[in-house]
Enzyme design. Structure first.
Site, PDB file in Angstrom:
ATOM      1  CG  ASP A   1    -114.071  50.634  82.087  1.00 44.58           C
ATOM      2  OD1 ASP A   1    -113.524  50.074  83.167  1.00 44.58           O
ATOM      3  OD2 ASP A   1    -113.570  50.434  81.142  1.00 44.58           O
TER       4      ASP A   1
ATOM      5  CG  ASP B   1    -107.787  52.080  82.188  1.00 54.04           C
ATOM      6  OD1 ASP B   1    -106.993  53.145  82.003  1.00 54.04           O
ATOM      7  OD2 ASP B   1    -107.902  51.392  83.396  1.00 54.04           O
TER       8      ASP B   1
END
Length: 343
Positions: free
Chosen positions: A24, A26
């Site tokens: 991922d 953010d």
């Protein structure tokens, strides 16, 4: 499948135990425009060790090329083909259901528009353009007028899609509303429910597998309800890092589908082995220099020696909490135990 009752151990460093890290962005690699501490160095070493890096994000605003350029500026060399977005996943989902070349009312940023064009679809910006579908993807520029166009189309019976429904997004200044908050505005105005592509749902897992070809993937994320649940749904292992939205308290209270395989403070966890959590008997669990148990409705933590690392204490607490809360329904007071760890 039985619920996980504690983090797993790994004798091998994680960057040697898996062939691809599905990261991922953010809250894991960066927050806003800045790299998260230890991310750049850790990813560089992992790549040198042969771990393939792929960046999987629910943020549909930017194109893969823009994301790759951002990563490269931060010191993490990346190519556009290494970035998989929820915009790509939702574009494939739409293309499977509408005629080739169909018009799609697109509420979002350039990342969403490019993904639609990649699938041969034609983005439009008005409900009066006779769209075959409506799709929402995060963009900080989305305003009332665009949300109104989506509502007009959905209320006319046009099929509705969403790249993802994350209610919040981490930024350099703090937590801000995510695409899910914008989807809720249209839901309130229409009473409808969109088809959703992003993590933790199958369309995003499908897109990731198609684009990476990973055989032994490790999902790396900061969110229990997207990254970790998505890994659980896909039947693959996961590493939760505590650099984003998930706190130690939320982790301890996680239901079975939100329990990661491994837990670490940040991306340095990719470069290390993971300690075993041992059953110490009588409801107690030991990891490193810590022993955790449950007493009088609260988690209890004892330090066995002066060498105990806080993350080992958290791993022991996870085992005690998740074993007691087998189905995720047991509420335990973790305040004092976490205070001892400074978490």
């Amino acid at each position: 499948m039985n619920p996980r009752t504690g983090p797993a151990g790994s004798e091998r460093p994680l960057d040697q135990a898996y062939d691809t890290a599905l990261l991922d962005l953010d809250g894991v690699v960066y927050a806003g425009g800045d790299a998260i501490a230890h991310a750049v160095e850790s990813l560089g070493v992992a790549r040198e060790h042969g771990l393939r890096l792929a960046y999987v994000t629910n943020n549909a605003a930017r194109t893969p090329r823009t994301v790759a350029e951002h990563l490269t500026r931060l010191g993490v060399p990346a190519e556009a083909g290494e970035v998989i977005t929820s915009a790509q996943a939702v574009a494939r989902l739409i293309a499977d259901q509408v005629p080739a070349g169909a018009r799609v009312l697109a509420i979002g940023g350039e990342g969403l528009l490019e993904a639609l064009r990649e699938r041969g679809l034609q983005p439009v910006d008005s409900a009066d353009d006779d769209p075959a579908a409506v799709v929402q993807g995060y963009s900080p520029e989305v305003g009332w007028g665009q949300l109104a166009e989506a509502a007009y189309a959905v209320n006319r019976g046009v099929p509705w899609f969403a790249s993802n429904t994350d209610l919040t997004i981490p930024t350099a200044r703090g937590t801000a509303p995510g695409n899910g908050a914008l989807v809720e505005v249209v839901r309130i105005a229409t009473g409808g429910d969109p088809q959703i592509a992003g993590k933790p749902l199958p369309p995003m897992h499908r897109e990731t597998v198609i684009r990476t070809g990973a055989r032994r993937p490790l999902v790396v994320g900061d969110r229990l309800d997207t990254d970790i649940e998505g890994a659980h749904a896909g039947g693959v292992d996961s590493l939760l890092v505590l650099t984003g939205v998930t706190t130690a308290a939320l982790l301890l209270a996680a239901p079975p589908e939100h329990r990661p395989t491994y837990v670490d403070a940040d991306l340095r966890g990719l470069l290390t082995s993971q300690p075993e959590v041992e059953d110490a008997g009588e409801g107690a669990y030991r990891c490193g220099g810590w022993t955790a148990s449950v007493g009088d409705g609260a988690l209890v933590l004892h330090r066995d020696d002066d060498e105990g690392e806080p993350m080992d204490g958290l791993r022991a607490l996870c085992a005690a909490a998740w074993t007691r809360a087998w189905d995720g329904s047991c509420d335990l007071d973790a305040g004092k135990a976490l205070d001892r760890l400074g978490l």
